[in-house]
Motif scaffolding. Structure first.
Motif, PDB file in Angstrom:
ATOM      1  N   SER A  47      36.935  42.445  43.972  1.00 55.32           N
ATOM      2  CA  SER A  47      37.048  41.432  45.047  1.00 55.32           C
ATOM      3  C   SER A  47      37.935  40.325  44.742  1.00 55.32           C
ATOM      4  O   SER A  47      38.370  39.935  43.678  1.00 55.32           O
ATOM      5  CB  SER A  47      35.865  41.135  45.674  1.00 55.32           C
ATOM      6  N   GLU A  78      37.380  37.214  45.266  1.00 53.27           N
ATOM      7  CA  GLU A  78      36.581  36.217  44.533  1.00 53.27           C
ATOM      8  C   GLU A  78      36.449  36.440  42.882  1.00 53.27           C
ATOM      9  O   GLU A  78      36.675  35.451  42.314  1.00 53.27           O
ATOM     10  CB  GLU A  78      35.243  35.903  45.274  1.00 53.27           C
ATOM     11  N   PRO A  99      46.447  39.950  47.899  1.00 56.31           N
ATOM     12  CA  PRO A  99      45.710  41.076  47.061  1.00 56.31           C
ATOM     13  C   PRO A  99      46.397  41.482  45.992  1.00 56.31           C
ATOM     14  O   PRO A  99      47.510  41.406  45.791  1.00 56.31           O
ATOM     15  CB  PRO A  99      45.489  42.242  48.070  1.00 56.31           C
TER      16      PRO A  99
END
Length: 383
Positions: free
Chosen positions: A237, A239, A261
């Motif tokens: 992810s 994070e 991303p």
């Protein structure tokens, strides 16, 4: 169906092809730039494709009108390199008497700026179409047949269409490739602490990690790492990726926030078996690629474009093989040296034995402590 003739036809409108078109704009030749997917105007979102541009190339691009105020860039004032066993090496612009070591900027904004400059040139035609076939040596010209039925012919075809060059394949030119068995994982982050124009690089057991400063409290990451680790990074992810990257860099910029991303691309050293033929020249990644650990791939391509434009400036037949052969000979030394250096460093730091580890970190400290050698390397990198 229309048939149009040009002196120079550049296939591929990325950074190198667009820069060459701009460089030829003031010359005696008619030029066409063929690109199936012209760049869209960049938005405010960050581009994950970020490069380090040498000051010499930036000065050249500015002179072409291809580095305008829309290009978001950050000057690099210092480069800190960390070995895997205590080695340290710092390159500093102030120590070398330079205003900066490099500029960091996004691919899409530099490309868009170059396209605006090319569009304004009277002798440059931008063609948004895809080629589907080539006819070689048609009365001193090569012809590209487009999917829309039109034909473009030129005395010189320039393959600037990237590492997987379609035009190179059509010419039947092979490549010599070495798979580094690494993937370059890229992503951009907002940073808690200011980077102060410092680029950072770590040689680690899992590859080479680089942090490149972007404008404001932002930075771009390139992590050259084995495929399994690359897939694991891309699966995280935002994070989790931010925390992993921050921890790998010792939280040098505090907490990170992922703003693009993660993406990955395989790292392969390539060199085309021929760079020139009568009426044909390979440019940039179509001719050669290098490991990104020195940040020199895009700069090698721009130096290709700079020299080719210089050698064509005098007029005459742009496809004449003598001139193209001289161009290739002058560029091969630069490219071969960079491929040897980057490939050698990658292999050296991949060796796990204690002796290799000791020697490579000792060598880093030696260069760092030798001011004349350090400054000589710095000045070579800014060209």
């Amino acid at each position: 169906m229309a048939r149009q003739q040009f002196d120079v036809l550049i296939v591929g409108g990325g950074l190198n092809g667009a820069a060459l078109a701009c460089a030829l704009a003031r010359g005696p030749h008619s030029v066409a730039l063929l690109e199936a997917r012209p760049p869209a105007p960049p938005g405010e979102a960050w581009d994950s494709r970020v490069y380090a541009y040498s000051p010499g190339n930036v000065d050249w691009l500015r002179g072409l009108g291809g580095w305008d105020e829309s290009v978001r860039t950050q000057a690099v004032q210092q480069m800190r390199i960390h070995g895997d066993a205590g080695g340290r090496l710092t390159f500093d612009a102030l120590d070398a008497g330079l205003p900066e070591l490099a500029w960091i900027g996004e691919n899409n904004r530099v490309q868009a700026s170059l396209w605006r400059a090319a569009r304004a040139a009277a002798n440059v035609r931008l063609v948004a179409a895809r080629a589907e076939a080539v006819s070689w040596h048609d009365q001193g010209r090569h012809s590209l047949h487009l999917q829309d039925g039109d034909t473009l012919s030129a005395r010189l075809l320039v393959a600037a269409d990237g590492a997987d060059s379609w035009l190179r394949a059509q010419a039947g030119i092979g490549i010599r490739a070495e798979d580094y068995r690494h993937v370059g994982v890229v992503a951009n982050f907002a940073t808690e602490k200011p980077h102060r124009g410092i680029a950072r690089q770590w040689f680690r057991a899992d590859g080479v990690l680089a942090w490149l400063p972007l404008p404001g409290r932002h930075m771009s990451m390139v992590w050259s790492t084995p495929p399994a680790h690359a897939e694991a990074l891309k699966a995280l992810s935002g994070e989790a990726l931010a925390e992993t990257v921050a921890a790998a860099g010792g939280h040098a910029l505090g907490q990170l926030q992922c703003i693009t991303p993660a993406a990955g691309f395989p790292l392969v050293r390539r060199r085309a078996e021929q760079w020139v033929r009568p009426g044909l020249v390979l440019l940039g990644d179509a001719a050669h690629t290098v490991h990104p650990l020195a940040g020199q791939g895009v700069n090698l391509g721009f130096r290709d474009s700079r020299l080719l434009a210089e050698m064509l400036a005098g007029g005459g037949d742009p496809g004449e093989i003598g001139r193209l052969t001289a161009y290739a000979a002058r560029r091969m030394e630069d490219v071969a040296g960079m491929q040897f250096t980057t490939g050698g460093l990658k292999k050296l730091f991949a060796r796990p034995d204690t002796l290799s580890q000791t020697l490579r970190n000792w060598g880093m400290n030696l260069v760092g402590d030798c001011d004349p050698l350090n400054q000589a390397l710095t000045r070579h990198a800014i060209l």
